[in-house]
Design a protein around this motif. Structure first.
Motif, PDB file in Angstrom:
ATOM      1  N   ASP A 206       0.847  -1.186   0.000  1.00  0.00           N
ATOM      2  CA  ASP A 206       0.000   0.000   0.000  1.00  0.00           C
ATOM      3  C   ASP A 206       0.887   1.242   0.000  1.00  0.00           C
ATOM      4  O   ASP A 206       1.762   1.401   0.862  1.00  0.00           O
ATOM      5  N   ALA A 207       0.681   2.127  -0.947  1.00  0.00           N
ATOM      6  CA  ALA A 207       1.532   3.318  -1.071  1.00  0.00           C
ATOM      7  C   ALA A 207       1.467   4.208   0.159  1.00  0.00           C
ATOM      8  O   ALA A 207       2.411   4.954   0.444  1.00  0.00           O
ATOM      9  N   PHE A 254       9.459  -2.670  -6.631  1.00  0.00           N
ATOM     10  CA  PHE A 254       9.479  -1.389  -7.310  1.00  0.00           C
ATOM     11  C   PHE A 254       8.292  -1.294  -8.251  1.00  0.00           C
ATOM     12  O   PHE A 254       8.075  -2.162  -9.097  1.00  0.00           O
ATOM     13  N   ASP A 255       7.487  -0.239  -8.095  1.00  0.00           N
ATOM     14  CA  ASP A 255       6.336   0.011  -8.955  1.00  0.00           C
ATOM     15  C   ASP A 255       6.747   1.044 -10.000  1.00  0.00           C
ATOM     16  O   ASP A 255       6.941   2.217  -9.688  1.00  0.00           O
ATOM     17  N   ILE A 261       9.223   2.620  -4.556  1.00  0.00           N
ATOM     18  CA  ILE A 261       9.494   1.322  -3.945  1.00  0.00           C
ATOM     19  C   ILE A 261       8.432   1.081  -2.883  1.00  0.00           C
ATOM     20  O   ILE A 261       8.349   1.822  -1.895  1.00  0.00           O
ATOM     21  N   LEU A 262       7.631   0.057  -3.073  1.00  0.00           N
ATOM     22  CA  LEU A 262       6.532  -0.251  -2.161  1.00  0.00           C
ATOM     23  C   LEU A 262       6.932  -1.383  -1.216  1.00  0.00           C
ATOM     24  O   LEU A 262       7.813  -2.186  -1.529  1.00  0.00           O
ATOM     25  N   ASP A 307      15.887  -0.758 -15.610  1.00  0.00           N
ATOM     26  CA  ASP A 307      14.681  -0.017 -15.235  1.00  0.00           C
ATOM     27  C   ASP A 307      13.665  -0.837 -14.458  1.00  0.00           C
ATOM     28  O   ASP A 307      12.663  -0.284 -14.005  1.00  0.00           O
ATOM     29  N   THR A 308      13.872  -2.126 -14.305  1.00  0.00           N
ATOM     30  CA  THR A 308      12.847  -2.956 -13.665  1.00  0.00           C
ATOM     31  C   THR A 308      12.974  -2.985 -12.150  1.00  0.00           C
ATOM     32  O   THR A 308      12.102  -3.525 -11.473  1.00  0.00           O
TER      33      THR A 308
END
Length: 734
Positions: A206-207, A254-255, A261-262, A307-308
């Protein structure tokens, strides 16, 4: 020929992982290595061979020890140079360990972020739970080795936290890691607890609880979730066990859409009566070594992550930098769990660029900084990845870091007293626990070595006073004790607490007598006003009139000089713009030539500001109001000792400018005081001149520091309110 810098033959080693540093003087190549072989006394291998970079003769290496005697052989790649060490590893099984725990969501896929360049031929090589467990074990070994070496270098003995053991697959070596079914791969290894939480992956990601989300509503939430999961897990994480835990959140990710980063938080907290926990996300574990043989490669890997995966704090531009940030920042949070605040070094992000320098003699190019530091990394190489001494002393006094040879250490704070029985006088600091370091306004004061600390430090008062003349802010002596406590002593306050003021080089002592309330505050204004001053032409001007400012309480006084200036016995303003003094009962009294102030009467009520002031001249004239209010008022006469005369006033002005202290300064009557005395900063009430005179905003009880530099301001005489000499009706003669 090998020369080892931090280890001797036949040492007892109490931690599993040991960092060795040294030189091979016959090797000047940059691209060679040192081979490490470890056997027992019978010559049986106890840990597989591993290699470490040897750069221009300098090397660092990690060695994993087994309980009992370990024969460690170091050799160059060409076999020309070898050396052997006999080391006895003694596990301290009675010391509480640092527990390692990985928290997983109840629906976790048991995988972590991993860039394509780390996956290789085996998809799970760096991304599944077993890989993360191995990485966490290896990271903990590196933390342990670094901490023990820092402690040794500081003179505290080679000591570190213990790591909890279990019987299981030995993942600390590549050989064991690749052969989990082999009997040789089983043994005593570092336990990593897998702790389930009732939260789902979505809930952990959850952000609103992502620490790096500036708009998050509960950015500390992951620490609370992890704590609750540990307590629900049971032993050894109940509060009464007082565990210290390094906790990794497995389900961080990582989103890319949110560029966030969640499921990650870098948080640590120490609770001496319960659970102490430092947490970190798993989003950088792809870059960590799984086993000892992999450490050099991971710390030198300049591959771009891509980038992932998340670029944490913008500093993870290469795999080695991601490893440094991940392992170093996690240790920073473990430092918090062990009670360290934000100090310097590791507790101030000193690991971000210098982590590698703790473990290798070479470093790789930093894509983030666009630079490569000089090599080789030697004993003289300066870097920031260190434990602060204060942090190490905090650790030193925790049971997790105790050695069998340790003796109980006093928990008392240091004390400071003035010794006036010697000439020159001394400021003596005593500390039963031992003095680790001392600083005067940040400058080191020479003390005994920390390996054999002194319990007493004596400072020359003359030297302190000389320092105070040239400092723009009050001197503060900061003492760090061996018990990890630090105490600040305001030097001005300590010296001004004396009942005399020495005039150096003359043998003259000015005496002090005063009345004050029990405590002062850091927004008080300490002042001294002498009855002579130097005018702009350099000659001396005497005080010819004093304005006694009394209202409902004692506001202070103003001293008028023959050169047309005045100085308040109270606060000063900037550039001579002194604040107005109150006092509806204010009166002025002239001091004719050949007339002295014979005595001063001060009225006060217990525990409050002073209530009144009265001056009595040698010709019998007197003026001032004492505000006697019944029997709870005390009137104290301040009279010079025999053979002395009043030459000035001193005191403190507190809240609203009211006097919290008022006193007289006296000098021997038959001694000529040199004019230079009136130039002494401690005998002047100097204005700010635009610079703050210490901290004057927060209100709290402290010992007062004293006077600071500035220049005297002009003050024009206001209209005289009373030039008479009639005694006030509420004044009693003494």
């Amino acid at each position: 020929m090998f020369k080892l810098h931090n280890i001797n033959d036949n040492e007892d080693i109490y931690q599993r992982c040991l960092l060795i540093t040294g030189q091979c003087e016959g090797s000047n190549r940059q691209d060679t290595f040192v081979q490490v072989d470890t056997t027992n006394e019978s010559g049986i291998e106890t840990f597989p061979s591993h290699h470490w970079p040897l750069c221009k003769g300098w090397f660092k290496c990690l060695v994993l020890l087994t309980p009992g005697k370990n024969i460690v052989k170091l050799s160059t790649d060409d076999g020309k140079h070898t050396t052997e060490l006999s080391l006895t590893h003694i596990p301290l099984t009675n010391a509480p360990p640092l527990h390692l725990a990985i928290m997983v969501a109840k629906d976790s896929p048991l995988l972590v972020d991993c860039p394509p360049n780390k996956l290789g031929f085996i998809f799970s090589a760096h991304s599944d739970l077993s890989a993360v467990v191995a990485k966490m074990r290896m990271a903990a070994c590196m933390w342990q080795a670094l901490t023990a070496e820092e402690m040794r270098a500081a003179g505290l003995g080679r000591r570190a936290f213990r790591l909890e053991d279990e019987w299981g697959s030995n993942t600390l070596s590549e050989r064991g890691f690749r052969s989990p079914q082999s009997n040789k791969a089983m043994g005593s290894t570092i336990k990593v607890h897998i702790v389930r939480t009732e939260k789902t992956v979505a809930e952990l990601r959850d952000a609103n609880i992502a620490q790096q989300n500036e708009k998050g509503r509960d950015r500390d939430g992951l620490h609370r979730i992890f704590s609750n999961a540990l307590k629900a897990h049971g032993a050894p994480f109940q509060s009464h066990c007082r565990p210290v835990v390094a906790g990794l959140i497995l389900d961080s990710a990582f989103d890319q859409q949110q560029n966030m980063i969640l499921g990650h938080a870098a948080l640590g907290a120490h609770n001496p009566d319960g659970l102490s926990l430092g947490i970190f996300g798993s989003h950088l574990t792809y870059s960590w070594p799984r086993f000892l043989e992999e450490v050099p490669a991971c710390l030198l890997d300049t591959t771009l992550p891509g980038d992932t995966v998340g670029n944490d704090n913008g500093e993870c531009a290469t795999n080695w930098e991601a490893c440094a940030i991940g392992q170093g920042a996690f240790l920073h949070e473990v430092g918090h769990a062990f009670s360290a605040p934000h100090t310097t070094g590791i507790m101030a992000r000193g690991y971000s660029r210098d982590w590698t320098k703790c473990f290798l003699s070479i470093v790789a190019y930093s894509e983030h900084l666009k630079r490569k530091d000089e090599i080789p990394i030697t004993n003289q190489t300066s870097h920031l990845c260190h434990w602060d001494l204060e942090d190490m002393l905090r650790f030193f006094n925790l049971p997790h870091f105790q050695l069998p040879s340790d003796t109980p250490r006093s928990s008392a704070c240091p004390t400071a007293i003035l010794d006036d029985d010697t000439d020159p006088g001394r400021l003596i600091v005593r500390c039963e626990a031992g003095i680790a370091s001392a600083k005067l306004n940040g400058d080191d004061v020479e003390t005994a070595p920390i390996s054999n600390p002194t319990k007493e430090l004596a400072l020359d008062v003359n030297e302190l006073e000389q320092k105070m003349k040239y400092k723009k802010k009050p001197l503060e002596l900061r003492i760090l004790s061996m018990n990890g406590k630090h105490t600040n002593f305001p030097v001005w306050s300590l010296l001004s607490s004396r009942t005399y003021i020495p005039i150096h080089g003359t043998g003259i002592r000015l005496l002090k007598k005063g009345v004050s309330r029990p405590e002062t505050y850091d927004n008080d204004w300490p002042w001294v006003v002498m009855l002579k001053k130097r005018n702009r032409k350099g000659s001396m001007s005497r005080a010819y009139k004093i304005d006694v400012r009394v209202g409902c309480a004692l506001d202070g006084a103003e001293v008028y000089f023959e050169d047309g200036t005045k100085i308040p016995c109270g606060p000063r303003g900037e550039h001579g713009a002194d604040p107005d003094m109150g006092g509806h009962q204010a009166r002025k009294i002239k001091i004719p030539r050949n007339v002295e102030i014979a005595k001063v009467l001060v009225a006060h009520h217990e525990g409050s500001t002073l209530s009144g002031l009265r001056l009595v001249l040698s010709n019998g004239k007197a003026i001032g109001a004492l505000n006697k209010n019944g029997s709870n008022s005390t009137i104290t006469p301040l009279v010079p000792d025999d053979g002395h005369k009043i030459v000035g006033f001193y005191g403190n002005s507190g809240e609203f400018g009211l006097c919290s202290e008022f006193g007289i300064i006296t000098a021997p009557r038959d001694v000529e005081i040199p004019d230079s005395v009136y130039d002494m900063p401690e005998l002047q009430n100097l204005p700010k001149n635009g610079n703050e005179r210490g901290h004057r905003s927060k209100k709290r009880k402290v010992s007062r520091s004293n006077y600071d530099s500035g220049t005297e301001g002009n003050g024009s005489s206001s209209e005289d309110r009373d030039e008479g000499y009639d005694c006030e009706s509420d004044a009693d003669e003494f």
